[in-house]
Each structure stands twice: as C-alpha cells, then as structure tokens.
Design a protein around this motif. Sequence first.
Motif, PDB file in Angstrom:
ATOM      1  N   PRO A 164      -6.007  -8.855  -5.863  1.00 35.42           N
ATOM      2  CA  PRO A 164      -6.013  -8.579  -6.849  1.00 35.42           C
ATOM      3  C   PRO A 164      -5.007  -8.154  -7.215  1.00 35.42           C
ATOM      4  O   PRO A 164      -4.241  -7.884  -5.942  1.00 35.42           O
ATOM      5  CB  PRO A 164      -7.612  -7.686  -6.980  1.00 35.42           C
ATOM      6  N   VAL A 165      -4.774  -7.714  -8.230  1.00 34.71           N
ATOM      7  CA  VAL A 165      -3.185  -6.258  -8.362  1.00 34.71           C
ATOM      8  C   VAL A 165      -3.702  -5.634  -8.248  1.00 34.71           C
ATOM      9  O   VAL A 165      -4.502  -4.585  -8.612  1.00 34.71           O
ATOM     10  CB  VAL A 165      -2.453  -6.604  -9.972  1.00 34.71           C
ATOM     11  N   PRO A 166      -3.118  -4.815  -6.958  1.00 35.72           N
ATOM     12  CA  PRO A 166      -2.946  -3.142  -7.053  1.00 35.72           C
ATOM     13  C   PRO A 166      -2.761  -2.452  -7.638  1.00 35.72           C
ATOM     14  O   PRO A 166      -1.962  -2.770  -8.488  1.00 35.72           O
ATOM     15  CB  PRO A 166      -2.390  -3.580  -5.302  1.00 35.72           C
ATOM     16  N   PHE A 167      -3.179  -1.444  -7.424  1.00 35.51           N
ATOM     17  CA  PHE A 167      -2.872   0.087  -8.416  1.00 35.51           C
ATOM     18  C   PHE A 167      -1.875   0.918  -7.600  1.00 35.51           C
ATOM     19  O   PHE A 167      -1.263   1.259  -8.080  1.00 35.51           O
ATOM     20  CB  PHE A 167      -4.297   0.635  -8.571  1.00 35.51           C
ATOM     21  N   ALA A 168      -1.772   1.254  -5.854  1.00 29.47           N
ATOM     22  CA  ALA A 168      -0.722   2.066  -6.111  1.00 29.47           C
ATOM     23  C   ALA A 168       0.686   1.539  -6.484  1.00 29.47           C
ATOM     24  O   ALA A 168       0.927   0.048  -6.055  1.00 29.47           O
ATOM     25  CB  ALA A 168      -1.364   1.896  -4.679  1.00 29.47           C
ATOM     26  N   ASP A 169       1.593   1.980  -6.516  1.00 28.42           N
ATOM     27  CA  ASP A 169       2.767   1.702  -7.060  1.00 28.42           C
ATOM     28  C   ASP A 169       3.391   0.894  -6.166  1.00 28.42           C
ATOM     29  O   ASP A 169       3.950   0.057  -5.876  1.00 28.42           O
ATOM     30  CB  ASP A 169       3.410   3.105  -6.705  1.00 28.42           C
ATOM     31  N   SER A 170       3.063   1.275  -4.899  1.00 28.82           N
ATOM     32  CA  SER A 170       3.615   0.659  -3.533  1.00 28.82           C
ATOM     33  C   SER A 170       3.690  -0.675  -3.814  1.00 28.82           C
ATOM     34  O   SER A 170       4.315  -1.880  -3.131  1.00 28.82           O
ATOM     35  CB  SER A 170       4.077   1.362  -2.386  1.00 28.82           C
ATOM     36  N   LEU A 171       2.173  -0.746  -3.806  1.00 30.10           N
ATOM     37  CA  LEU A 171       1.580  -2.181  -3.159  1.00 30.10           C
ATOM     38  C   LEU A 171       1.771  -2.914  -4.272  1.00 30.10           C
ATOM     39  O   LEU A 171       2.033  -4.494  -4.379  1.00 30.10           O
ATOM     40  CB  LEU A 171       0.323  -1.877  -3.390  1.00 30.10           C
ATOM     41  N   GLU A 172       1.655  -2.649  -5.847  1.00 29.17           N
ATOM     42  CA  GLU A 172       1.973  -3.504  -6.723  1.00 29.17           C
ATOM     43  C   GLU A 172       3.850  -3.375  -6.644  1.00 29.17           C
ATOM     44  O   GLU A 172       3.668  -4.762  -6.918  1.00 29.17           O
ATOM     45  CB  GLU A 172       2.175  -2.543  -7.997  1.00 29.17           C
ATOM     46  N   ASP A 173       4.140  -2.951  -5.900  1.00 25.22           N
ATOM     47  CA  ASP A 173       5.670  -3.572  -6.259  1.00 25.22           C
ATOM     48  C   ASP A 173       5.762  -5.125  -4.989  1.00 25.22           C
ATOM     49  O   ASP A 173       6.553  -5.596  -5.705  1.00 25.22           O
ATOM     50  CB  ASP A 173       6.708  -2.154  -5.639  1.00 25.22           C
ATOM     51  N   LEU A 174       5.237  -4.411  -4.350  1.00 24.21           N
ATOM     52  CA  LEU A 174       5.597  -5.796  -2.873  1.00 24.21           C
ATOM     53  C   LEU A 174       4.778  -6.669  -3.400  1.00 24.21           C
ATOM     54  O   LEU A 174       4.755  -8.052  -3.550  1.00 24.21           O
ATOM     55  CB  LEU A 174       4.765  -5.155  -1.688  1.00 24.21           C
ATOM     56  N   PHE A 175       3.679  -6.589  -4.279  1.00 27.39           N
ATOM     57  CA  PHE A 175       2.744  -8.266  -5.082  1.00 27.39           C
ATOM     58  C   PHE A 175       3.426  -8.701  -5.864  1.00 27.39           C
ATOM     59  O   PHE A 175       3.607  -9.701  -5.763  1.00 27.39           O
ATOM     60  CB  PHE A 175       1.390  -7.406  -6.066  1.00 27.39           C
ATOM     61  N   ILE A 176       4.677  -8.477  -6.505  1.00 27.94           N
ATOM     62  CA  ILE A 176       5.460  -9.170  -7.900  1.00 27.94           C
ATOM     63  C   ILE A 176       6.656  -9.571  -6.826  1.00 27.94           C
ATOM     64  O   ILE A 176       7.293  -8.847  -6.227  1.00 27.94           O
ATOM     65  CB  ILE A 176       6.215  -8.185  -8.710  1.00 27.94           C
ATOM     66  N   PRO A 177       7.033 -10.899  -7.198  1.00 28.30           N
ATOM     67  CA  PRO A 177       8.456 -11.765  -6.175  1.00 28.30           C
ATOM     68  C   PRO A 177       9.230 -10.371  -6.683  1.00 28.30           C
ATOM     69  O   PRO A 177       9.027 -10.703  -8.113  1.00 28.30           O
ATOM     70  CB  PRO A 177       7.912 -13.132  -6.565  1.00 28.30           C
ATOM     71  N   ASP A 178      10.383 -10.744  -6.039  1.00 24.28           N
ATOM     72  CA  ASP A 178      11.619 -10.306  -6.511  1.00 24.28           C
ATOM     73  C   ASP A 178      12.482 -10.989  -6.004  1.00 24.28           C
ATOM     74  O   ASP A 178      12.239 -11.720  -5.951  1.00 24.28           O
ATOM     75  CB  ASP A 178      11.662  -8.415  -6.071  1.00 24.28           C
ATOM     76  N   ALA A 179      13.612 -10.372  -6.779  1.00 22.78           N
ATOM     77  CA  ALA A 179      15.097 -11.560  -6.875  1.00 22.78           C
ATOM     78  C   ALA A 179      15.286 -11.435  -5.303  1.00 22.78           C
ATOM     79  O   ALA A 179      15.811 -12.802  -4.927  1.00 22.78           O
ATOM     80  CB  ALA A 179      16.415 -10.690  -6.861  1.00 22.78           C
ATOM     81  N   GLN A 180      15.283 -11.041  -4.376  1.00 18.86           N
ATOM     82  CA  GLN A 180      15.134 -10.731  -2.579  1.00 18.86           C
ATOM     83  C   GLN A 180      14.975 -11.675  -1.926  1.00 18.86           C
ATOM     84  O   GLN A 180      14.972 -13.100  -1.094  1.00 18.86           O
ATOM     85  CB  GLN A 180      14.747 -10.016  -1.938  1.00 18.86           C
ATOM     86  N   ARG A 181      13.020 -11.924  -2.936  1.00 17.19           N
ATOM     87  CA  ARG A 181      12.527 -13.810  -2.093  1.00 17.19           C
ATOM     88  C   ARG A 181      12.992 -14.685  -2.650  1.00 17.19           C
ATOM     89  O   ARG A 181      12.998 -15.504  -2.195  1.00 17.19           O
ATOM     90  CB  ARG A 181      10.734 -13.092  -2.379  1.00 17.19           C
ATOM     91  N   VAL A 182      13.762 -14.449  -3.808  1.00 20.59           N
ATOM     92  CA  VAL A 182      13.579 -15.494  -4.673  1.00 20.59           C
ATOM     93  C   VAL A 182      14.855 -15.805  -3.391  1.00 20.59           C
ATOM     94  O   VAL A 182      15.016 -17.694  -3.569  1.00 20.59           O
ATOM     95  CB  VAL A 182      14.255 -15.291  -6.206  1.00 20.59           C
TER      96      VAL A 182
END
Length: 337
Positions: A307-325
């Motif tokens: 599930p999508v986390p509520f905590a800011d830091s965990l939600e940021d880790l959840f979402i794919p970012d440019a570096q992962r791409v």
Amino acid sequence: MARSITYREAINEALAQEMERDSSVIVMGEDNAGGAGSPGEEDAWGGVLGVTKGLYHQFPGRVLDTPISESAFVGAAIGAATGGMRPVAELMFIDFMGVCFDQIFNQAAKFRYMFGGKAVTPVVIRTMWGAGLRAAAQHSQSLLSVFTHIPGLKVVAPSNAYDAKGLLIQSIRDDDPVIFAEHKLLYDVAAEVPEESYTIPFGEANIVRDGSDVTIVAIGRMVAMAQEAAAQLASSGIDAEIIDPRTVSPMDWDTILESVENTGRLVVVDEANPRCSLATDIAAVVAQDAFSSLMAPPQLVTGPHTPVPFADSLEDLFIPDAQRVANAVKTAVEWKR
C-alpha cells in the motif's frame, strides 16, 4: 491560438466547451456544486481540488451535486447515458472504484456487447489517481490496470495539459464508457494549450522524445520522470526514446513495438504496484511480439507491492523517480548475453 494553462484549467476548459456545444453534456459528482442552497454566498467548490469550479453558474441545472454514494451517482450517470445524455461523473479518487465497480464493469462496459451493438453508453468517469499528495493508502493508488483489464471500457491517462484537453473532449464525444484518469500531482503543471476545441484520437501514442538506444514507455506523471532521466542519460551518451501511450485501452502497440524493434531495449515506468500491472502487460507483449529484436530483458520501474505509505519519507521512496529510471536504462544498455 495557444497559451500556457495548467492541467486543471485545461480540463475545466474542455468541459465548458463541450457543455456549450452539446446540451446533453452534464457534470455530476461530490462537491461539484458544494455550498449551493446553504446560507451565505452561493458558490460551487468544483470538486475536491476545484477542477470544475466556475461551471455551476455557467450552466445552470447541468452541474449536479451528488450524495456521498458513488454507487448511486455512477449508476445514475450510466443510466442517463443509456437514455441519451452524455454525463461526466467525477469519481473523487480512483480508490473509490470499489464502491461502484459493479455498475462500471458488469453494466456499462457490457451493454454494447450484450445488446448486439445497438446500445451505446457515452459516459465519462473522471477520477484522480496516483501518489505524492500525502493522501495515504486509501487515496493514492494507481489502479489503471484494473480498468484496462475490462473489455468494453476505454481508459485514458493524459500526462500534460495539452493532452488532457484534447483527450477529454474526445472522451465526451465517444459513444463508449471512458475512464478518464487525472494524476493529482499534474493539476498545477502548465503547458501550451490551444484556446479552440480539438480532439486527440484514442490509441495513438505520443513519441515524446526520439532516441536510438532504448525505448522508455512511461504512463501519466511518469513521463516527466522519464524525460528527466533521458536528459541525465544523454550526458552519458545514451540516447533514450520516450513513448507516452496517452490511452492504455486502446493501447498503441504498433508504436511501442516499432520503437523496440529500432532500439532493441525496453524500460517501462509505471507508478502502480508491479503485479498484474500495465508495466508487466507491456513487457509481456513486447517479449512475445518483438523478442527477436530485444538485446536485453525488459526492465520495469514500478512502485513496490505494498500500500502507498502516509509518511513523507516512505511515500517519496514508493514513487519511481528519475534516478531509478536512469539506473534501469543503464542495466538494459549494459546487459550482455
């Protein structure tokens, strides 16, 4: 004439232009006319993030506030569509599909087939999707693949304001039920959008960036992540082609397969959970239909199966970012048989 407006404004303008053009177009949903009839100034909230604000007074009697009952008003919209109207119903968050899913997948999606092509259901269900707004696990999911799985539904996921306007106008004019999915973090992102009305056909992907080394297929907000990654990769001598499907049902397989045949590599970027997702679907079709062209296994960049986390830091880790791409692209490019 084009000018820069936001994704939110582009959707609002598309609705206004279609309501002006066709009196059978109505808008309905929770808080679309919030405050009407209450003490004080009569105003309309325009939905939870104000997308339909201003339409209530422009089109009296055609912007309808509904009870907090998705099963009731989505069912009413589908019924109105079969009766000659062109309703645009706002399902506040895509997560709420569970409340009204039977009306969508067991009724609206099947009418044309079950009645031998004689029934049309021109209903649009606008809904918000995606993480990043700190809205927690019940308001942040990416469930496009669930709707894509259902025959009879068309599923649209615009990545920018220009596409949002053209695809929404096309959706309203279409005679089939359309799920129009708006990523909530795109609402304030602006782009050049013509003032006049225009349509974008379903099933025609947009080649956002030409490239020769790798094909990146990105969905919704992930197109921006892919563009950021491509700019970073270019400095390393890797030339990435980016494809935005725009609609995931129908999917423009020809454009995707042709690109992979040219580049020999595929990276799919999809914010959703990885199991039975659009990313796995695209990778499977490419592996089946363009296997001889692949020089490396398809790489998937997705959210984790949680599930999508509520905590800011965990939600940021959840979402794919440019570096992962970028990392996934490098894995594909460096892969050796």
